[in-house]
Scaffold this motif. Sequence first.
Motif, mmCIF file in Angstrom:
data_model
loop_
_atom_site.group_PDB
_atom_site.id
_atom_site.type_symbol
_atom_site.label_atom_id
_atom_site.label_comp_id
_atom_site.label_asym_id
_atom_site.label_seq_id
_atom_site.Cartn_x
_atom_site.Cartn_y
_atom_site.Cartn_z
ATOM 1 N N ALA A 1 0.833 -1.209 0.000
ATOM 2 C CA ALA A 1 0.000 0.000 0.000
ATOM 3 C C ALA A 1 0.868 1.260 0.000
ATOM 4 O O ALA A 1 0.542 2.264 -0.658
ATOM 5 C CB ALA A 1 -0.925 0.003 1.214
ATOM 6 N N ARG B 1 0.792 4.069 -2.841
ATOM 7 C CA ARG B 1 0.533 5.471 -2.497
ATOM 8 C C ARG B 1 1.632 6.382 -3.058
ATOM 9 O O ARG B 1 1.360 7.468 -3.596
ATOM 10 C CB ARG B 1 0.453 5.610 -0.971
ATOM 11 C CG ARG B 1 0.099 7.013 -0.495
ATOM 12 C CD ARG B 1 -0.236 7.020 0.990
ATOM 13 N NE ARG B 1 0.828 6.488 1.824
ATOM 14 C CZ ARG B 1 0.785 5.308 2.455
ATOM 15 N NH1 ARG B 1 -0.288 4.544 2.366
ATOM 16 N NH2 ARG B 1 1.801 4.900 3.189
ATOM 17 N N LEU C 1 -5.778 11.172 -4.848
ATOM 18 C CA LEU C 1 -6.231 9.906 -4.266
ATOM 19 C C LEU C 1 -5.228 9.308 -3.292
ATOM 20 O O LEU C 1 -5.550 8.396 -2.528
ATOM 21 C CB LEU C 1 -6.496 8.888 -5.390
ATOM 22 C CG LEU C 1 -7.610 9.215 -6.382
ATOM 23 C CD1 LEU C 1 -7.587 8.216 -7.539
ATOM 24 C CD2 LEU C 1 -8.958 9.185 -5.688
ATOM 25 N N ASP D 1 -5.671 8.675 0.636
ATOM 26 C CA ASP D 1 -6.723 7.748 1.077
ATOM 27 C C ASP D 1 -6.320 6.282 0.938
ATOM 28 O O ASP D 1 -7.113 5.397 1.269
ATOM 29 C CB ASP D 1 -7.995 8.005 0.264
ATOM 30 C CG ASP D 1 -8.604 9.374 0.557
ATOM 31 O OD1 ASP D 1 -8.446 9.846 1.697
ATOM 32 O OD2 ASP D 1 -9.214 9.962 -0.360
ATOM 33 N N VAL D 2 -5.122 6.022 0.431
ATOM 34 C CA VAL D 2 -4.678 4.639 0.227
ATOM 35 C C VAL D 2 -3.863 4.181 1.430
ATOM 36 O O VAL D 2 -2.811 4.762 1.745
ATOM 37 C CB VAL D 2 -3.826 4.516 -1.060
ATOM 38 C CG1 VAL D 2 -3.228 3.123 -1.170
ATOM 39 C CG2 VAL D 2 -4.673 4.824 -2.287
ATOM 40 N N HIS D 3 -4.348 3.154 2.114
ATOM 41 C CA HIS D 3 -3.633 2.645 3.283
ATOM 42 C C HIS D 3 -3.726 1.125 3.424
ATOM 43 O O HIS D 3 -3.058 0.544 4.282
ATOM 44 C CB HIS D 3 -4.162 3.312 4.564
ATOM 45 C CG HIS D 3 -5.666 3.277 4.674
ATOM 46 N ND1 HIS D 3 -6.349 2.177 5.129
ATOM 47 C CD2 HIS D 3 -6.597 4.210 4.348
ATOM 48 C CE1 HIS D 3 -7.645 2.424 5.098
ATOM 49 N NE2 HIS D 3 -7.827 3.661 4.634
ATOM 50 N N ASP D 4 -4.560 0.469 2.597
ATOM 51 C CA ASP D 4 -4.662 -0.992 2.644
ATOM 52 C C ASP D 4 -5.164 -1.492 1.295
ATOM 53 O O ASP D 4 -5.338 -0.723 0.345
ATOM 54 C CB ASP D 4 -5.586 -1.442 3.780
ATOM 55 C CG ASP D 4 -6.995 -0.848 3.664
ATOM 56 O OD1 ASP D 4 -7.348 -0.308 2.586
ATOM 57 O OD2 ASP D 4 -7.750 -0.923 4.655
ATOM 58 N N SER E 1 -8.582 0.015 -0.031
ATOM 59 C CA SER E 1 -8.478 1.374 -0.578
ATOM 60 C C SER E 1 -7.656 1.400 -1.857
ATOM 61 O O SER E 1 -7.883 2.237 -2.735
ATOM 62 C CB SER E 1 -7.876 2.313 0.464
ATOM 63 O OG SER E 1 -6.664 1.826 0.981
ATOM 64 N N ARG F 1 -10.147 0.412 -4.552
ATOM 65 C CA ARG F 1 -11.055 1.536 -4.823
ATOM 66 C C ARG F 1 -10.360 2.623 -5.633
ATOM 67 O O ARG F 1 -10.955 3.226 -6.532
ATOM 68 C CB ARG F 1 -11.581 2.118 -3.498
ATOM 69 C CG ARG F 1 -12.591 1.242 -2.784
ATOM 70 C CD ARG F 1 -13.339 2.023 -1.707
ATOM 71 N NE ARG F 1 -12.443 2.544 -0.680
ATOM 72 C CZ ARG F 1 -12.116 1.876 0.431
ATOM 73 N NH1 ARG F 1 -12.616 0.660 0.644
ATOM 74 N NH2 ARG F 1 -11.315 2.432 1.321
ATOM 75 N N ALA F 2 -9.088 2.882 -5.337
ATOM 76 C CA ALA F 2 -8.342 3.900 -6.074
ATOM 77 C C ALA F 2 -8.166 3.498 -7.533
ATOM 78 O O ALA F 2 -8.273 4.331 -8.440
ATOM 79 C CB ALA F 2 -6.978 4.127 -5.413
ATOM 80 N N THR G 1 -11.467 4.166 -9.248
ATOM 81 C CA THR G 1 -11.684 5.611 -9.431
ATOM 82 C C THR G 1 -10.824 6.134 -10.584
ATOM 83 O O THR G 1 -11.297 6.923 -11.420
ATOM 84 C CB THR G 1 -11.341 6.371 -8.145
ATOM 85 O OG1 THR G 1 -12.175 5.895 -7.081
ATOM 86 C CG2 THR G 1 -11.549 7.869 -8.322
ATOM 87 N N GLU H 1 -14.192 -4.668 -7.576
ATOM 88 C CA GLU H 1 -14.161 -3.455 -8.389
ATOM 89 C C GLU H 1 -14.200 -3.784 -9.879
ATOM 90 O O GLU H 1 -14.868 -3.100 -10.665
ATOM 91 C CB GLU H 1 -12.901 -2.638 -8.063
ATOM 92 C CG GLU H 1 -12.781 -2.212 -6.616
ATOM 93 C CD GLU H 1 -13.882 -1.234 -6.196
ATOM 94 O OE1 GLU H 1 -14.561 -0.654 -7.083
ATOM 95 O OE2 GLU H 1 -14.073 -1.050 -4.975
#
Length: 499
Positions: A70, A74, A88, A91-94, A97, A100-101, A104, A135
């Motif tokens: 992660a 990031r 973005l 908001d990325v930590h695992d 996320s 999800r990134a 997006t 996703e």
Amino acid sequence: MADWRFYGRRSTLDQLRGLLEQPRWFFCRIQGRRRIGKTTLLRELARDEEALVERLVYVQIPDSDQIDVASQFRRALQDSLSNTVQALANDVHDFASMARAIATMNRAGIIVVLDEFQYFTSPQLAAFNSFLQAEVDVLRESKSGGLFVLGSLQSEMSALLDDKAAPLYGRLTHSFRLDHWDFEDLLAVYNDHGLEDPYEWLLLWTYFEGVPKFYRDAHGQGLFDAFSDTLRNELLVRLFLNEGSPLSEEADTSFLREMKGQLLSILHFVADHPGTGHNELVASVHWPTDTGRSLGAQLKKLVDNYGMIDRRHPVFSDSRSRNARYYVTDNFLQAWIAVVRPARDAARMQLRERVLEKAKPRSETLEGFAFEKLIRQLHVECSRKGKGDFPITSIEVGFWNRARSIERLVEIDVVALNSEDKRVRFGSCKRSASAHDNGALAAFENHIAGFMSTVEGRKLTGWEVEKVLFSPTFSKKETPGLEKAGYRCLDLNAYAQLF
């Protein structure tokens, strides 16, 4: 010294351009051995498509844990040229996320590249696949963006994407496999950089086969400007023995870092004894008496999982034949174990001149085995491209038997078949044309006669038989006598003229 440029892969580039032009989301796998040019291919694509540079996010996945992956992801977002992507990052930590990134970014028309994707087979990273699946199932309806996953280990990439039990099974929209450069691609490299001697071609192919990164490293070290008669020594010195040389640790880091114990013992023995059989392995690797089954399991790993060893069978035999022979699949790895690493280790204590002197006969022996492999591959390439006069329906590695006495031994280097025209080509490969002497020709004839008297050989009764001698070069003085005796002579220059 001529500049380096992008070689080969033009057809693949065209297909990738078409992929980018489609008005729908894609999920594309690009697979191939390490250093084969997967990342370089996408870099060339971005160079051709200038607008792609700002909407391409590249992430190299580490062989680590969720926190580290992660963090790398990031950092890649933070370094992007796109403000949308940079926003973005925080908001990325695992894994959740991360997925999800990716979604997006794809919806915004951003293309994401995940390199070393095979690491997601490890238990500590496997959870990401389920998050990505959720996703991807939504993204399949999207009209923009896409995801490239790059990987070098076929078995692990297949486990992630082709196994019916895998979360991402059935989600791929496109798949590409990058193989070695063809001989035709290599000729472009040789011509650009003034390499005119077929023995130079064979030497480079013996060590680097068709791996683009290795040739680029050789170019970067000025190897192509070396004199022909010093090329072998210069290759070893500039690429492997000099302090800081680019390939001095390549095999240990790219091939052998996961090899331990029995796997490493098998690999070393096969590299030192190309063409060894199962019985020779059992007798020579000194396995404990209760590990016969273990040897088979370890061989299977090296053949099927890692692709490091090639199991070859004689002509007309099937995969259950007990007459299989084993070879190290990769030229570079074979050269590393048989020539480079012994020279590198010896150079730490001995004079370099003495080290190079000892390496020469080992390298020449290796070049002989590599030449046989090159000739077989040239038959396949020429047939596939409609070059030459022998379209093949089957290219065999040759024929050998398990003779009880040396008098009944049959060994033929190449057996090429054209079943449509009922033609068979028997080939004898020698690193030096002078080795095709009277004794070698008599042995070649005896082996052909021995083969034709076997059950396998009788299948070719009535076929047109062609006998061909192969060497890197034939002189104008050597060819007429051999052709008069009924042999066709083909060298690497003859193949080069076909392209």
